[in-house]
Design an enzyme around this catalytic site. Sequence first.
Site, short mmCIF file in Angstrom:
data_model
loop_
_atom_site.label_atom_id
_atom_site.label_comp_id
_atom_site.label_asym_id
_atom_site.label_seq_id
_atom_site.Cartn_x
_atom_site.Cartn_y
_atom_site.Cartn_z
N SER A 147 29.19 6.57 48.56
CA SER A 147 28.53 5.77 50.18
C SER A 147 29.15 4.46 50.07
O SER A 147 30.23 3.68 49.26
CB SER A 147 27.10 4.74 49.71
OG SER A 147 26.88 4.96 51.32
N ARG A 205 13.98 0.99 61.34
CA ARG A 205 12.95 0.90 60.19
C ARG A 205 12.17 -1.09 60.09
O ARG A 205 12.78 -1.94 59.77
CB ARG A 205 14.95 0.80 59.10
CG ARG A 205 15.21 2.07 59.30
CD ARG A 205 16.49 1.74 58.55
NE ARG A 205 17.18 3.04 58.11
CZ ARG A 205 18.32 2.98 57.52
NH1 ARG A 205 19.20 2.19 56.95
NH2 ARG A 205 18.73 3.92 57.87
N HIS A 279 19.09 12.92 56.68
CA HIS A 279 18.76 10.50 56.09
C HIS A 279 17.51 10.33 54.88
O HIS A 279 17.68 9.48 55.16
CB HIS A 279 19.22 9.96 57.39
CG HIS A 279 20.37 9.18 57.13
ND1 HIS A 279 21.85 8.58 57.15
CD2 HIS A 279 20.06 8.04 56.34
CE1 HIS A 279 22.51 7.54 56.85
NE2 HIS A 279 22.12 6.97 56.14
N GLY A 312 13.91 14.82 50.15
CA GLY A 312 12.50 15.43 49.59
C GLY A 312 12.29 16.13 48.32
O GLY A 312 11.96 16.92 48.20
N ARG A 334 16.37 8.99 45.72
CA ARG A 334 15.65 8.06 45.92
C ARG A 334 15.37 8.37 44.46
O ARG A 334 15.30 7.12 43.86
CB ARG A 334 14.80 7.52 46.67
CG ARG A 334 14.85 7.75 48.47
CD ARG A 334 13.82 7.63 49.07
NE ARG A 334 13.50 7.18 50.49
CZ ARG A 334 14.07 7.94 51.52
NH1 ARG A 334 13.82 9.08 51.20
NH2 ARG A 334 13.80 7.57 52.49
#
Length: 380
Positions: A147, A205, A279, A312, A334
Amino acid sequence: MVRRAFFKWLGLSSFSLAVPAHASDSKGRIRREGYLTAPGQPLPESLYELERLARKNMGEDAMLYLNGGADDLLTIKANMEAYRKIQIRARRLVDVREISTQLQLFDKVLDSPILLSPVANQRYFHAEGEMATAKAAKKANHTLIASSLSNFSITEIAKESNADIWFQLYPSPIRDVAKKLIDKAEQAGCRVLVLTVDSPVTGKREKFSLIDFGALRKANYEGILPKGVGILDTGMTWDIIDFLKKNTKMKIVLKGIVTHEDAYLAYEKGVDGIIVSNHGGRQLESNRATIDCLPEIVDTVRGKIPVLIDGGIRRGTDVFKALALGASAVCIGRPYCWGLGAFGQKGVEAALSILKSELIRDMRLAGTPALDKITPAHVT
Ligand SMILES: Cc1cc2nc3c(=O)[nH]c(=O)nc-3n(C[C@H](O)[C@H](O)[C@H](O)COP(=O)(O)O)c2cc1C
């Protein structure tokens, strides 16, 4: 100041940013589910187990930031649940003693079709942040998309890790800043530039939007981003592709494409690759899973440029399904950060090893000894 007063009012001093300490004792043993596990002992069995360990070690605030998303978190859920609706059609009596997970992406043969998606602010999960992630990617031979919003600079990350790194760009509204970031990435040896196109603004968020990241470095932007200027470019249009092509030799990949219309425009503009992404459900709450977006994009691009996908992916079977539906490779976000938060570099290695070994097992069970043997006929 306003934020600090807000948290004081809430009694939430823990919301102010503290880099979580790595939970290991003086002998380097790692705290795991209430007992100590020496390095070398069995790894967590699944990414979900790694997630539980991460929650323990990095705490609720960091977990809120990592696992959180836009609005009601429905797109995060959709990303994962859509994989469950796809079934695998396994073939039998195939020699699966040898399994190859190799693929060619651009001018390089990769060992694994699982790349690491760009994730910002990794020092929030572990003190060694992106450095630990990049070293793990190198050790396990996976490609890392770093990133631009990292706490170590791309120069530091590339030099210390020697990993195969693509650079993700938030260009800011100032082209001179974008140019300097591109130059840094090129000089660091990155061979692919990934422009994120789903973020003209940050998604809504709740709960963690007020976390103050002031204490963490925006390392790549230091000294080049004028005070008060953000890293997102709300006015960005397709013209930026011409700018990028003029200013870099790196391959150009767009991350965040979710429609065939944009896939077509990307191809027409001469982009080298696409990452189908929402995202990780952190931007627009669209409720549309990336795996459901993939087929129309694959149909449009027709193999002329690689199409990757993220969002996912938690099991080897998810990777298998994405490849069957035409993805050239997949990326995870994640899950490797759960590893980072739980065990630092070793945890990222564990995440990659868990997912890759699941994929290899699933390829054996489905009768597909190489990635190019996984076809649309293997899913329904
Ligand atoms: C904490 C966090 C930070 C992220 N930071 C970035 C980023 O800096 N740039 C970017 O393009 N995507 C970013 N993403 C999105 C990921 O690259 C990726 O699209 C997403 O995590 C994939 O979904 P998954 O987490 O379900 O695998 C971030 C995601 C998370 C969870």
